[in-house]
Design a protein around this motif. Structure first.
Motif, PDB file in Angstrom:
ATOM      1  N   TYR A 165      17.713  39.786  44.883  1.00  0.00           N
ATOM      2  CA  TYR A 165      17.131  40.094  43.584  1.00  0.00           C
ATOM      3  C   TYR A 165      15.742  39.485  43.455  1.00  0.00           C
ATOM      4  O   TYR A 165      15.561  38.295  43.711  1.00  0.00           O
ATOM      5  CB  TYR A 165      18.044  39.536  42.483  1.00  0.00           C
ATOM      6  CG  TYR A 165      17.631  39.897  41.088  1.00  0.00           C
ATOM      7  CD1 TYR A 165      18.064  41.089  40.506  1.00  0.00           C
ATOM      8  CD2 TYR A 165      16.830  39.054  40.336  1.00  0.00           C
ATOM      9  CE1 TYR A 165      17.694  41.425  39.208  1.00  0.00           C
ATOM     10  CE2 TYR A 165      16.451  39.378  39.045  1.00  0.00           C
ATOM     11  CZ  TYR A 165      16.889  40.570  38.481  1.00  0.00           C
ATOM     12  OH  TYR A 165      16.521  40.903  37.202  1.00  0.00           O
ATOM     13  N   HIS A 166      14.783  40.309  43.068  1.00  0.00           N
ATOM     14  CA  HIS A 166      13.431  39.826  42.793  1.00  0.00           C
ATOM     15  C   HIS A 166      13.340  39.431  41.327  1.00  0.00           C
ATOM     16  O   HIS A 166      13.434  40.273  40.444  1.00  0.00           O
ATOM     17  CB  HIS A 166      12.401  40.908  43.092  1.00  0.00           C
ATOM     18  CG  HIS A 166      12.149  41.117  44.544  1.00  0.00           C
ATOM     19  ND1 HIS A 166      11.405  42.182  45.007  1.00  0.00           N
ATOM     20  CD2 HIS A 166      12.526  40.418  45.645  1.00  0.00           C
ATOM     21  CE1 HIS A 166      11.332  42.118  46.322  1.00  0.00           C
ATOM     22  NE2 HIS A 166      12.010  41.060  46.734  1.00  0.00           N
ATOM     23  N   SER A 167      13.144  38.139  41.067  1.00  0.00           N
ATOM     24  CA  SER A 167      12.979  37.643  39.698  1.00  0.00           C
ATOM     25  C   SER A 167      11.504  37.382  39.437  1.00  0.00           C
ATOM     26  O   SER A 167      10.703  37.273  40.374  1.00  0.00           O
ATOM     27  CB  SER A 167      13.810  36.379  39.477  1.00  0.00           C
ATOM     28  OG  SER A 167      13.377  35.340  40.330  1.00  0.00           O
ATOM     29  N   ASN A 168      11.150  37.262  38.156  1.00  0.00           N
ATOM     30  CA  ASN A 168       9.750  37.026  37.770  1.00  0.00           C
ATOM     31  C   ASN A 168       8.802  37.973  38.497  1.00  0.00           C
ATOM     32  O   ASN A 168       7.798  37.543  39.079  1.00  0.00           O
ATOM     33  CB  ASN A 168       9.353  35.566  38.016  1.00  0.00           C
ATOM     34  CG  ASN A 168      10.095  34.629  37.100  1.00  0.00           C
ATOM     35  OD1 ASN A 168      10.386  34.971  35.958  1.00  0.00           O
ATOM     36  ND2 ASN A 168      10.421  33.460  37.588  1.00  0.00           N
ATOM     37  N   ALA A 169       9.155  39.250  38.490  1.00  0.00           N
ATOM     38  CA  ALA A 169       8.359  40.267  39.180  1.00  0.00           C
ATOM     39  C   ALA A 169       8.215  41.470  38.259  1.00  0.00           C
ATOM     40  O   ALA A 169       8.843  41.544  37.210  1.00  0.00           O
ATOM     41  CB  ALA A 169       9.060  40.665  40.467  1.00  0.00           C
ATOM     42  N   HIS A 170       7.399  42.397  38.689  1.00  0.00           N
ATOM     43  CA  HIS A 170       7.240  43.653  37.945  1.00  0.00           C
ATOM     44  C   HIS A 170       7.479  44.789  38.910  1.00  0.00           C
ATOM     45  O   HIS A 170       6.607  45.068  39.732  1.00  0.00           O
ATOM     46  CB  HIS A 170       5.860  43.734  37.306  1.00  0.00           C
ATOM     47  CG  HIS A 170       5.622  42.662  36.304  1.00  0.00           C
ATOM     48  ND1 HIS A 170       6.193  42.665  35.056  1.00  0.00           N
ATOM     49  CD2 HIS A 170       4.897  41.524  36.385  1.00  0.00           C
ATOM     50  CE1 HIS A 170       5.814  41.580  34.402  1.00  0.00           C
ATOM     51  NE2 HIS A 170       5.034  40.864  35.191  1.00  0.00           N
TER      52      HIS A 170
END
Length: 157
Positions: A51-56
């Motif tokens: 999971y990519h967090s703090n991303a757009h």
């Protein structure tokens, strides 16, 4: 049957493409006791949604596999590391890590908004506001729902 997990990482620090590039990477630097316990429960062959967090956008970028079970996180012993823990000792380490390898990249990130639409994910720590745990188990149903929503299948052994 392998267990299923979700591992969160900020892609500007280490994203799924980085895992593909390096092949195998220690999942280190976890400093939450519950997340650490989840790492310690992982077995070789388990699968993890990356999971990519703090991303757009934030969301699931792919699937990794656990290739080495939990062992002492070496960063806890390094005084130069941001993850140093002076109260931890090699004889009784507080923190653990596992090694992960890429298994399957999603064609596009399965966004958090899309995950929230999946009935299987209702009540998951991922979809609840305020939950910041970086490592946690997912059910086989949640895992399959994520793959289906992303339009992918795991490779056959």
């Amino acid at each position: 049957m392998p267990a299923h997990w979700l591992l969160k990482s900020e892609p500007d620090v280490f994203g799924y493409p980085d895992l593909v590039r390096v092949g195998t990477e220690p999942w280190n630097g976890v400093r939450n006791y519950l997340a650490r316990n989840h790492l310690r429960a992982m077995k070789v062959g388990d699968r993890a949604l990356f999971y990519h967090s703090n991303a757009h956008p934030t969301g699931i970028a792919g699937v990794a596999k656990i290739v080495r079970a939990a062992y002492a996180d070496d960063l806890q012993f390094d005084p130069e590391s941001a993850y140093h823990d002076p109260k931890s000792s090699p004889a009784d380490p507080r923190w653990s890590m596992v090694d992960v390898s890429p298994l399957l990249a999603f064609p596009e990130v399965l966004t958090l908004a899309q995950v929230r639409e999946l009935p299987a994910w209702e009540g998951s720590p991922l979809t609840q506001k305020g939950t910041r745990l970086s490592v946690f188990p997912v059910t086989p149903l949640q895992f399959r729902a994520a793959l289906k929503a992303a339009g992918v299948e795991l490779p056959k052994k």
